[in-house]
Design an enzyme around this catalytic site. Structure first.
Site, PDB file in Angstrom:
ATOM      1  N   ASP A 187       1.176  -1.180   0.381  1.00 53.30           N
ATOM      2  CA  ASP A 187       0.286  -0.056  -0.431  1.00 53.30           C
ATOM      3  C   ASP A 187       1.180   1.514   0.086  1.00 53.30           C
ATOM      4  OD1 ASP A 187      -1.906  -2.116   0.091  1.00 53.30           O
ATOM      5  OD2 ASP A 187      -1.420  -1.934   3.146  1.00 53.30           O
ATOM      6  N   ASP A 240      -1.216  -2.656  -4.417  1.00 55.93           N
ATOM      7  CA  ASP A 240      -2.570  -3.065  -3.762  1.00 55.93           C
ATOM      8  C   ASP A 240      -3.519  -1.853  -3.414  1.00 55.93           C
ATOM      9  OD1 ASP A 240      -4.276  -4.662  -2.214  1.00 55.93           O
ATOM     10  OD2 ASP A 240      -2.351  -5.021  -0.632  1.00 55.93           O
ATOM     11  N   ASP A 294      -4.369   1.314   3.335  1.00 55.75           N
ATOM     12  CA  ASP A 294      -5.172  -0.366   3.816  1.00 55.75           C
ATOM     13  C   ASP A 294      -5.217   0.464   6.215  1.00 55.75           C
ATOM     14  OD1 ASP A 294      -5.885  -0.599   2.046  1.00 55.75           O
ATOM     15  OD2 ASP A 294      -5.079  -2.520   1.824  1.00 55.75           O
ATOM     16  N   ARG A 350     -13.525   0.019  -3.045  1.00 53.28           N
ATOM     17  CA  ARG A 350     -13.177  -0.018  -1.742  1.00 53.28           C
ATOM     18  C   ARG A 350     -12.896   1.609  -1.272  1.00 53.28           C
ATOM     19  NH1 ARG A 350      -8.304  -4.743  -1.711  1.00 53.28           N
ATOM     20  NH2 ARG A 350      -9.325  -7.448  -1.654  1.00 53.28           N
TER      21      ARG A 350
END
Length: 435
Positions: free
Chosen positions: A213, A252, A256, A308
């Protein structure tokens, strides 16, 4: 794949020796930069500004003495500053980038060409994950990249960009088992994985999975991520090839928040041109995350992001006054992922959709049962209209979502009328726009 690294160079790569050790910080600790209207390094999260204001609030390194403030402009300087005692303030000046290429990390005889040949579903099949010499070489190469680009952020730390052009490129900031961290006013760009793993068992058709990330928050509390910009730079997901019929995914998440993290506020950020953007909660196992993952997501600009936005498990997540621009129905997946035991409270958000994007697909059922959605609005090429997210979803999908998340947020700033959100967020979200 990464900047200035031709794919052909990686394919022809032989076994390499380990990268040289990074140089130490060349700059001594410095007092706050002179001539600034306000010292962003000393600013703290305002009272009631989301879940990160809970209890002791979030002050980062604001209490750091002048001897423990650092101005950094290279990866080596950033790594050394992060290793300094806390509390500390780290000012990012200009562009920080890793000075290595994908070819520098590869070891064990790994080449992408050999990896593709070994694990082609026509040869390997689709029932088991890759194993053996080439997978071991891929994992060893990935470990070398991880050692270089994953930088740990400890407690009582503020990392803040100077001016309007501070950038961290190709680096993963890992806020791990820390408390009281602030990250503000930085462009985060293209934290690309040189060695994605093929998993033929992931979904119906298999998937390529990457490791990094831009910012990972794991097992941490009281974190404020504010006025940053997150993009893939000149290496967008859309430019990646297809291998085995699936996108070769080198990125990714952008932000997160997982592994039992708690009390996080993400505010006034811009997330752009990315696939898997923000994950809150990493597994469906309640052992780590139940009762945690309390996160506030407000005044962020989600611009051509595909899914997301965020996806949530377990947490009480307040999603308010965000601006969603979704122009492309061919790539968009969903906005809010309603996961296991999630309690999303979505209010006064502005959704601007192309005519081909169905409002019914703004939610996705990842095992959740209900959410609260109120005051949201929609624009599809014409005037702004009210949007009932749950009703739109339920009209097209089964089973239905319930309409009560089971809680009402109390920690939040003033909530704007939804029709005004796109103007305020467009003007002020992202790096270089504080004040």
């Amino acid at each position: 794949m990464k900047r200035a690294v031709a794919l052909t160079a990686l394919l022809s790569l032989a076994v390499l020796t380990a990268p040289a050790a990074s140089a130490a910080v060349s700059e001594t600790p410095t007092a706050s930069p002179a001539g600034r209207k306000a010292d962003l390094g000393r600013q703290t999260l305002p009272a009631n500004d989301g879940w990160a204001a809970e209890g002791t609030g979030t002050t980062g390194g604001a209490a750091a003495p002048a001897s423990n403030t650092h101005t950094v402009s290279t990866r080596a300087q950033l790594a050394a500053a992060l290793a300094a005692p806390s509390p500390k303030i780290i000012y990012v000046k200009g562009t920080i980038d890793t000075d290595r290429t994908c070819a520098d990390y590869a070891t064990g005889g790994y080449t992408l060409e050999a990896y593709l040949a070994a694990y082609d579903p026509a040869v390997w099949g689709r029932d088991t994950e890759p194993s053996g010499l080439l997978e071991n070489a891929r994992a060893a190469s990935a470990a070398r990249q991880t050692a270089d680009i994953k930088l740990k952020v400890g407690s009582n730390t503020t990392i803040v960009g100077l001016g309007k052009d501070a950038r961290i490129r190709g680096v993963n900031l890992h806020i791990d088992k820390a408390d009281n961290v602030i990250v503000r006013n930085i462009d985060f760009e293209d934290t690309a994985d040189c060695f994605p793993q093929w998993d033929p068992t992931d979904g119906d058709e298999g998937n390529w999975n990457s490791l990094y990330d831009n910012i990972s928050v794991t097992g941490s509390t009281h974190v404020w991520v504010d006025h940053n910009t997150f993009t893939d730079g000149d290496n967008p997901d859309s430019s990646q090839p297809l291998y085995f019929g699936r996108p070769y995914q080198v990125h990714d998440g952008q932000l997160d928040i997982t592994n039992g993290s708690n009390y996080v506020t993400a505010s006034w950020n811009r997330f752009a041109d990315h696939d898997k953007t923000m994950l809150i909660g990493s597994t469906n196992n309640p052992a780590t995350d139940a009762g945690k993952l309390k996160v506030t997501v407000h005044h962020n600009h989600f611009d051509n992001t595909l899914q997301r936005l965020p996806r949530v498990r377990f947490g009480q997540v307040h999603v308010y006054n965000n601006y969603y621009e979704i122009p492309d129905a061919s790539t968009f997946v969903y906005a809010l992922g309603v996961g296991v035991q999630s309690q999303i409270f979505a209010e006064n958000n502005f959704f601007r959709l192309s005519r081909a994007v169905a409002p019914a697909n703004l939610l996705y059922n990842w095992g959740g049962t209900s959410l609260t959605a109120r005051g949201n609005v929609l624009r599809v090429g014409g005037p702004v209209t009210p949007l009932d997210l749950v009703a739109a979803y339920n009209a097209a999908h089964d089973p239905d979502f319930g309409t009560d998340a089971g809680w009402t947020p109390t920690l939040h700033t003033a909530i704007e009328p939804a029709p005004a959100v796109h103007r305020s967020v467009s003007r002020h979200a992202g790096s270089g726009k504080i004040g």
